[in-house]
Scaffold this motif. Structure first.
Motif, PDB file in Angstrom:
ATOM      1  N   LYS A   1      16.223  26.169   4.173  1.00  0.00           N
ATOM      2  CA  LYS A   1      16.200  25.360   5.270  1.00  0.00           C
ATOM      3  C   LYS A   1      16.682  26.045   6.761  1.00  0.00           C
ATOM      4  CE  LYS A   1      14.685  21.672   3.420  1.00  0.00           C
ATOM      5  NZ  LYS A   1      13.357  21.161   3.579  1.00  0.00           N
TER       6      LYS A   1
ATOM      7  N   ASP B   1       0.177  15.785  -1.751  1.00  0.00           N
ATOM      8  CA  ASP B   1       1.601  15.800  -2.516  1.00  0.00           C
ATOM      9  C   ASP B   1       1.052  16.151  -3.987  1.00  0.00           C
ATOM     10  OD1 ASP B   1       4.397  13.964  -2.099  1.00  0.00           O
ATOM     11  OD2 ASP B   1       3.887  14.518  -4.091  1.00  0.00           O
TER      12      ASP B   1
ATOM     13  N   TYR C   1      19.115  26.308  -1.187  1.00  0.00           N
ATOM     14  CA  TYR C   1      18.519  25.283  -0.374  1.00  0.00           C
ATOM     15  C   TYR C   1      19.007  25.665   1.143  1.00  0.00           C
ATOM     16  CZ  TYR C   1      17.432  20.556   1.357  1.00  0.00           C
ATOM     17  OH  TYR C   1      16.836  19.687   2.178  1.00  0.00           O
TER      18      TYR C   1
ATOM     19  N   THR D   1      16.279   8.781  -0.737  1.00  0.00           N
ATOM     20  CA  THR D   1      15.160   9.069  -1.324  1.00  0.00           C
ATOM     21  C   THR D   1      15.055   9.495  -2.741  1.00  0.00           C
ATOM     22  OG1 THR D   1      15.112  11.345  -0.611  1.00  0.00           O
ATOM     23  CG2 THR D   1      14.251  10.000   0.978  1.00  0.00           C
TER      24      THR D   1
ATOM     25  N   VAL E   1      19.483  11.132   3.406  1.00  0.00           N
ATOM     26  CA  VAL E   1      18.620   9.914   3.506  1.00  0.00           C
ATOM     27  C   VAL E   1      18.350   9.570   2.173  1.00  0.00           C
ATOM     28  CG1 VAL E   1      16.225   9.210   4.187  1.00  0.00           C
ATOM     29  CG2 VAL E   1      17.477  11.060   5.557  1.00  0.00           C
TER      30      VAL E   1
ATOM     31  N   ALA F   1      13.373  20.503   7.999  1.00  0.00           N
ATOM     32  CA  ALA F   1      14.551  21.473   7.385  1.00  0.00           C
ATOM     33  C   ALA F   1      15.518  20.539   7.225  1.00  0.00           C
ATOM     34  CB  ALA F   1      14.875  22.310   8.848  1.00  0.00           C
TER      35      ALA F   1
ATOM     36  N   ARG G   1      11.795  16.515 -11.089  1.00  0.00           N
ATOM     37  CA  ARG G   1      10.559  15.973 -11.512  1.00  0.00           C
ATOM     38  C   ARG G   1       9.374  16.821 -11.039  1.00  0.00           C
ATOM     39  NH1 ARG G   1      12.075  13.376  -6.742  1.00  0.00           N
ATOM     40  NH2 ARG G   1      10.199  12.288  -5.699  1.00  0.00           N
ATOM     41  N   ASN G   2       9.625  17.534 -10.062  1.00  0.00           N
ATOM     42  CA  ASN G   2       8.476  18.494  -9.394  1.00  0.00           C
ATOM     43  C   ASN G   2       8.359  19.804  -9.583  1.00  0.00           C
ATOM     44  OD1 ASN G   2       7.104  15.998  -8.403  1.00  0.00           O
ATOM     45  ND2 ASN G   2       8.684  16.003  -6.808  1.00  0.00           N
TER      46      ASN G   2
ATOM     47  N   PRO H   1      17.326  16.208   9.306  1.00  0.00           N
ATOM     48  CA  PRO H   1      18.190  15.146   8.563  1.00  0.00           C
ATOM     49  C   PRO H   1      19.275  15.412   7.955  1.00  0.00           C
ATOM     50  CG  PRO H   1      15.797  14.891   7.752  1.00  0.00           C
ATOM     51  CD  PRO H   1      16.063  16.429   8.449  1.00  0.00           C
ATOM     52  N   ALA H   2      20.483  14.546   8.002  1.00  0.00           N
ATOM     53  CA  ALA H   2      21.542  14.815   6.889  1.00  0.00           C
ATOM     54  C   ALA H   2      20.849  13.769   5.663  1.00  0.00           C
ATOM     55  CB  ALA H   2      22.682  14.497   7.487  1.00  0.00           C
TER      56      ALA H   2
ATOM     57  N   ILE I   1      10.797  10.709   2.618  1.00  0.00           N
ATOM     58  CA  ILE I   1      10.685  10.926   4.292  1.00  0.00           C
ATOM     59  C   ILE I   1       9.106  11.048   4.563  1.00  0.00           C
ATOM     60  CG2 ILE I   1      11.087  12.470   6.139  1.00  0.00           C
ATOM     61  CD1 ILE I   1      14.122  13.027   4.793  1.00  0.00           C
TER      62      ILE I   1
ATOM     63  N   ASN J   1       6.673  18.748   5.110  1.00  0.00           N
ATOM     64  CA  ASN J   1       7.658  18.020   4.664  1.00  0.00           C
ATOM     65  C   ASN J   1       8.023  18.256   3.272  1.00  0.00           C
ATOM     66  OD1 ASN J   1       9.311  15.456   4.446  1.00  0.00           O
ATOM     67  ND2 ASN J   1       7.700  15.002   3.100  1.00  0.00           N
TER      68      ASN J   1
ATOM     69  N   ASP K   1      -0.349  21.683  -4.316  1.00  0.00           N
ATOM     70  CA  ASP K   1       1.044  22.198  -4.389  1.00  0.00           C
ATOM     71  C   ASP K   1       1.296  23.173  -3.225  1.00  0.00           C
ATOM     72  OD1 ASP K   1       3.310  23.919  -5.181  1.00  0.00           O
ATOM     73  OD2 ASP K   1       2.527  24.389  -7.146  1.00  0.00           O
ATOM     74  N   VAL K   2       2.225  22.685  -2.378  1.00  0.00           N
ATOM     75  CA  VAL K   2       2.329  23.519  -1.184  1.00  0.00           C
ATOM     76  C   VAL K   2       2.633  25.189  -1.265  1.00  0.00           C
ATOM     77  CG1 VAL K   2       3.338  21.584   0.282  1.00  0.00           C
ATOM     78  CG2 VAL K   2       4.959  23.087  -0.864  1.00  0.00           C
TER      79      VAL K   2
HETATM   80  N1  LIG Z   1      16.714  12.925   1.616  1.00  0.00           N
HETATM   81  C1  LIG Z   1      17.593  13.778   1.860  1.00  0.00           C
HETATM   82  O1  LIG Z   1      18.956  13.500   2.103  1.00  0.00           O
HETATM   83  C2  LIG Z   1      17.138  14.855   2.868  1.00  0.00           C
HETATM   84  C3  LIG Z   1      18.044  15.554   3.848  1.00  0.00           C
HETATM   85  C4  LIG Z   1      17.616  16.644   4.542  1.00  0.00           C
HETATM   86  C5  LIG Z   1      16.485  17.020   4.406  1.00  0.00           C
HETATM   87  N2  LIG Z   1      15.604  16.651   3.511  1.00  0.00           N
HETATM   88  C6  LIG Z   1      14.213  17.154   3.379  1.00  0.00           C
HETATM   89  O2  LIG Z   1      13.133  16.071   3.472  1.00  0.00           O
HETATM   90  C7  LIG Z   1      11.884  16.504   2.905  1.00  0.00           C
HETATM   91  C8  LIG Z   1      11.482  15.371   1.973  1.00  0.00           C
HETATM   92  O3  LIG Z   1      12.343  15.188   1.179  1.00  0.00           O
HETATM   93  P1  LIG Z   1      12.776  13.612   0.625  1.00  0.00           P
HETATM   94  O4  LIG Z   1      14.147  13.464   0.610  1.00  0.00           O
HETATM   95  O5  LIG Z   1      11.879  12.764   1.142  1.00  0.00           O
HETATM   96  O6  LIG Z   1      12.509  13.716  -1.162  1.00  0.00           O
HETATM   97  P2  LIG Z   1      11.446  13.079  -2.172  1.00  0.00           P
HETATM   98  O7  LIG Z   1      11.564  13.990  -3.270  1.00  0.00           O
HETATM   99  O8  LIG Z   1      11.755  11.687  -2.067  1.00  0.00           O
HETATM  100  O9  LIG Z   1      10.106  13.489  -1.466  1.00  0.00           O
HETATM  101  C9  LIG Z   1       9.536  14.812  -1.410  1.00  0.00           C
HETATM  102  C10 LIG Z   1       7.942  14.879  -1.639  1.00  0.00           C
HETATM  103  O10 LIG Z   1       7.446  16.119  -1.660  1.00  0.00           O
HETATM  104  C11 LIG Z   1       6.733  16.077  -2.755  1.00  0.00           C
HETATM  105  N3  LIG Z   1       6.727  17.600  -3.484  1.00  0.00           N
HETATM  106  C12 LIG Z   1       7.664  18.223  -4.090  1.00  0.00           C
HETATM  107  N4  LIG Z   1       7.326  19.438  -4.253  1.00  0.00           N
HETATM  108  C13 LIG Z   1       5.779  19.697  -3.770  1.00  0.00           C
HETATM  109  C14 LIG Z   1       5.085  20.689  -3.947  1.00  0.00           C
HETATM  110  N5  LIG Z   1       5.283  21.960  -4.514  1.00  0.00           N
HETATM  111  N6  LIG Z   1       3.784  20.604  -3.186  1.00  0.00           N
HETATM  112  C15 LIG Z   1       3.465  19.401  -2.766  1.00  0.00           C
HETATM  113  N7  LIG Z   1       4.205  18.228  -2.815  1.00  0.00           N
HETATM  114  C16 LIG Z   1       5.698  18.387  -3.249  1.00  0.00           C
HETATM  115  C17 LIG Z   1       7.550  15.306  -3.669  1.00  0.00           C
HETATM  116  O11 LIG Z   1       6.359  14.938  -4.927  1.00  0.00           O
HETATM  117  C18 LIG Z   1       7.717  13.892  -2.926  1.00  0.00           C
HETATM  118  O12 LIG Z   1       6.670  13.244  -2.881  1.00  0.00           O
HETATM  119  C19 LIG Z   1      12.468  17.869   2.148  1.00  0.00           C
HETATM  120  O13 LIG Z   1      11.874  19.024   2.692  1.00  0.00           O
HETATM  121  C20 LIG Z   1      13.892  17.844   2.108  1.00  0.00           C
HETATM  122  O14 LIG Z   1      14.477  19.030   1.907  1.00  0.00           O
HETATM  123  C21 LIG Z   1      15.812  15.494   3.087  1.00  0.00           C
END
Ligand SMILES: NC(=O)c1ccc[n+]([C@@H]2O[C@H](COP(=O)([O-])OP(=O)(O)OC[C@H]3O[C@@H](n4cnc5c(N)ncnc54)[C@H](O)[C@@H]3O)[C@@H](O)[C@H]2O)c1
Length: 294
Positions: free
Chosen positions: A161, A37, A157, A192, A190, A143, A199-200, A187-188, A18, A90, A63-64
């Motif tokens: 959120k 990131d 989680y 990704t 997505v 969120a 992995r992180n 979002p619901a 996202i 994000n 690292d956030v």
């Molecule tokens: N994909 C979904 O279905 C979904 C739904 C609702 C909310 N979200 C939220 O959207 C956001 C993005 O998630 P996504 O789906 O794109 O996942 P993703 O895993 O594809 O991307 C997440 C990114 O955050 C980075 N990251 C993780 N830990 C980190 C850290 N400690 N410091 C810096 N960067 C870090 C990862 O390397 C990655 O690039 C998240 O907050 C997630 O909770 C995702």
């Protein structure tokens, strides 16, 4: 002319998923983009992809969950682009599925530090920068629909959120006179790599718990739901539309409205029961209790 042209956005977790879709959408609106990131290789690839689209981009490994990383990111972003107009908190992780009895402390800490403290540190470091130039600016928190309802076995989680939704509501009021528009993207599912977020997981949050069959089942169902989720680029485009309209709650899945409707209806019914309560009526009449507020 787009209100975003020439302005600068900082996006945590901008290397993938996202975050990258928001980076592409905002970059194509003419914004300078800082992607911050924890993952080195996808970060370099995203930098290359955005540059190929003609976007001015700066990639920073961070690292956030570490405030000093946010401070370093802010310094580098300002050195490269000057004023900062948008922060998108994000970065997030969804691992740590487990029951009230079994989810281990390391997993709780991981989710709280990344999903909640990451947002707190980001806002704490960047809000002064968003405010200092007096131009319109944005603080966006990502969120989830999970923050709008309880998800069984997803307590950690859900809690982080829900906290991000609540923080956004608080900050929107705090900052309403400061030219900082606060929004929360929820979002619901997505498509990704969120289901591979282990992995992180930083070594300091390593978990040694064997997941139960229930937990594995939920994790598998979530993975399937993510794989069947909407295309990630829809989120970027919808986000631009919502920002232009000044939306506070930004939803991408209108089909999830019944989830929040059920919750609102349950709360309204509970208030009605409190209103009808003979006990509360009685003590109100006796002036024993000052109900205050509204
Ligand atoms: N994909 C979904 O279905 C979904 C739904 C609702 C909310 N979200 C939220 O959207 C956001 C993005 O998630 P996504 O789906 O794109 O996942 P993703 O895993 O594809 O991307 C997440 C990114 O955050 C980075 N990251 C993780 N830990 C980190 C850290 N400690 N410091 C810096 N960067 C870090 C990862 O390397 C990655 O690039 C998240 O907050 C997630 O909770 C995702």
């Amino acid at each position: 002319m787009s209100q975003f042209i020439g302005k600068t956005a900082v996006i945590s977790g901008g290397a993938d998923g996202i975050g990258k879709s928001l980076a592409k959408a905002l970059g194509q609106e003419g914004m300078n983009i800082v992607i911050a990131d924890i993952e080195k290789q996808p970060l370099a690839e995203a930098e290359q992809e955005l540059t190929g689209l003609g976007v001015s981009v700066l990639a920073i490994e961070m690292d956030v969950a570490r405030k000093s990383d946010w401070e370093r990111t802010a310094k580098a972003a300002r050195e490269r682009f000057g004023d900062i107009h948008m922060l998108i908190n994000n970065a997030g992780v969804s691992g740590g599925v487990g029951s009230v009895e079994t989810l281990d402390e390391a997993s709780w800490r991981w989710l709280i530090d990344v999903n909640l403290m990451g947002v707190v540190y980001g806002a704490n470091v960047f809000v002064p920068l968003l405010r200092e130039h007096g131009e319109p600016s944005w603080l966006i928190n990502v969120a989830s629909m999970a923050g709008m309802c309880g998800v069984p076995l997803g307590g950690a989680y859900t809690a982080t959120k829900a906290a991000v939704v609540a923080l956004s509501e608080a900050w929107a009021q705090e900052l309403k006179d400061q030219a900082v528009q606060v929004s929360v993207l929820a979002p619901a599912f997505v498509r990704t790599r969120i289901h591979q977020c282990n992995r992180n997981r930083q070594r300091r949050y390593a978990s040694h718990i064997e997941p139960s069959a229930d937990v594995v089942k939920v994790a598998d169902a979530t993975t399937q739901a993510v794989k069947n989720g909407i295309d990630v680029n829809i989120v970027g485009q919808r986000f631009i539309e919502a920002l232009e309209a000044g939306e506070f709650y930004i939803f991408t899945h209108p089909n999830y409205q019944p989830v929040t409707d059920r919750r609102s209806a349950a709360i309204a019914e509970a208030f009605q029961r409190a209103s009808d309560s003979p006990f509360l009526k009685d003590i109100k009449q006796q002036n024993v209790l000052n109900f205050g507020g509204q």
